[in-house]
Design a protein around this motif. Structure first.
Motif, short mmCIF file in Angstrom:
data_model
loop_
_atom_site.label_atom_id
_atom_site.label_comp_id
_atom_site.label_asym_id
_atom_site.label_seq_id
_atom_site.Cartn_x
_atom_site.Cartn_y
_atom_site.Cartn_z
N ASP A 126 9.53 -1.66 10.74
CA ASP A 126 10.21 -2.43 9.71
C ASP A 126 10.31 -3.91 10.09
N ALA A 127 10.56 -4.21 11.36
CA ALA A 127 10.72 -5.60 11.78
C ALA A 127 9.41 -6.37 11.75
N GLN A 128 8.27 -5.68 11.87
CA GLN A 128 6.97 -6.34 11.89
C GLN A 128 6.29 -6.35 10.52
N ARG A 129 6.81 -5.58 9.57
CA ARG A 129 6.09 -5.37 8.32
C ARG A 129 6.29 -6.53 7.35
N LEU A 130 5.20 -7.07 6.81
CA LEU A 130 5.27 -8.14 5.82
C LEU A 130 5.48 -7.58 4.41
N GLU A 131 4.89 -6.41 4.16
CA GLU A 131 5.07 -5.76 2.87
C GLU A 131 6.36 -4.95 2.88
N SER A 132 6.84 -4.59 1.70
CA SER A 132 8.03 -3.76 1.62
C SER A 132 7.64 -2.29 1.60
N ALA A 133 8.47 -1.45 2.20
CA ALA A 133 8.25 -0.01 2.07
C ALA A 133 8.37 0.38 0.61
N ASN A 134 7.54 1.33 0.18
CA ASN A 134 7.51 1.74 -1.23
C ASN A 134 8.44 2.88 -1.55
N GLY A 135 8.94 3.56 -0.51
CA GLY A 135 9.84 4.69 -0.74
C GLY A 135 9.12 6.02 -0.71
N PRO A 136 9.83 7.07 -0.31
CA PRO A 136 9.21 8.41 -0.27
C PRO A 136 8.96 8.95 -1.66
N VAL A 137 7.94 9.80 -1.76
CA VAL A 137 7.58 10.41 -3.04
C VAL A 137 8.12 11.84 -3.07
N PHE A 138 9.00 12.11 -4.01
CA PHE A 138 9.55 13.45 -4.20
C PHE A 138 9.05 14.02 -5.53
#
Length: 317
Positions: A126-138
């Motif tokens: 998370d600290a290195q990521r430039l893009e945002s997490a998209n969230g888990p798919v349920f």
């Protein structure tokens, strides 16, 4: 991550060359308009730059490709393999099949689009990521835990043999148990069943049961960790490897779970430990609050729609 790539053969020049050639044959034969890859380095290396490429994966399996090197994500043991040597092996294999070499090993995860299937809480990069997490798919959005929830869900996937201390710790709660654990012995299943446990040969219907659960006992996989988090259910994680340990550590940091390092022969699960988790009202309330926050986050993320948008953009532009 370099150690994981070495473990699946990426640093074996001859093996990687064979994989690259086979993927080249597949891509030429099929002629796809889009490649969607999940932790599939060889297919990505052959697809990138010739066919639109969308890489998916949770935070652990999809590191940022912009990094110069893979960072340490735990300190349980030191790295076993040299990243520069892996990069050299990959580039020799790439040149041998007419592909351009990589400048940095994390480029192995570069793509036209990337879809990070997790909450930021579970993303070790998370600290290195430039893009945002998209969230888990349920399959469907998880519902929140009910105030009077009392069940104990035990979800131990195939291949995991429950230790005797775990079974003994659960026995006093048998009347509250819903359990899926294919490796339970017939004797253990009979004993728990006589106490009132509902033993499921197939995976538990989480959508129905999580709102009724006061505690989930599981191995710390990314999917169930995220779904129980969003439902607001406290978790006891029996971590058997590093990814599960990282997920459990994240839950502990949020104050909504506890980890047992199952790979540690000195670790123990006792009836008192499980009873204490069930009686911990502060943790239960935190789990409710954190669950609501993550359900709201999931609603804003709209991961399925985001995935469809990314895929269609690559197909039609």
């Amino acid at each position: 991550m370099n150690d994981l790539l070495v473990a699946i053969g990426v640093a074996n020049e001859d093996a990687l060359r064979t994989l690259l050639q086979q993927w080249d044959d597949i891509l030429k034969a099929v002629g796809p308009d889009l490649v969607v890859a999940d932790y599939a380095p060889a297919s990505c290396l052959m697809s990138r730059g010739r066919i639109p490429l969308l890489i998916i994966g949770n935070g652990y399996t999809l590191p940022p490709s912009e990094m110069k090197r893979f960072p340490l994500i735990h300190r349980s043991y030191a790295p076993l393999w040299d990243e520069d040597e892996t990069l050299s092996a990959v580039n020799r294999a790439m040149r041998s099949v007419g592909r351009l070499p990589l400048e940095r090993l994390p480029e192995i995860f570069a793509a036209d689009a990337r879809f990070v299937e997790t909450f930021p809480l579970f993303d070790p990069y998370d600290a290195q990521r430039l893009e945002s997490a998209n969230g888990p798919v349920f399959g469907s959005p998880p519902a929140g835990r009910q105030q009077d929830a009392h069940l104990v869900l035990v979800y131990l996937s195939r291949g995991y043999e429950p230790r005797l201390d775990i079974v003994k710790a659960l026995r006093p709660l048998a009347s509250r148990l819903y359990i899926h654990s294919p490796q339970l012995t017939p004797e253990q299943s009979a004993d728990l069943g006589q106490g009132g446990a509902r033993i499921h040969p197939h995976p538990l219907p989480l959508r129905e049961l999580l709102p009724l659960a006061r505690l989930v006992v599981h191995l710390g996989g990314s999917g169930l960790s995220a779904e129980a988090l969003a439902a607001g259910v406290p978790q006891l994680v029996l971590a058997t490897h590093i990814e599960q340990q990282l997920n459990a550590t994240a839950l502990e940091s949020a104050g909504v779970g506890q980890m047992i390092k199952d790979f540690d022969p000195n670790s123990r699960v006792s009836p008192d430990m499980v009873e204490a988790l069930l009686a911990d009202e502060a943790m239960a309330q935190r789990a409710m609050n954190v669950g609501e926050q993550h359900r709201n986050m999931l609603e804003a993320m709209k991961p399925i729609a985001a995935f469809e948008t990314a895929a269609l953009k690559l197909l039609y532009t």
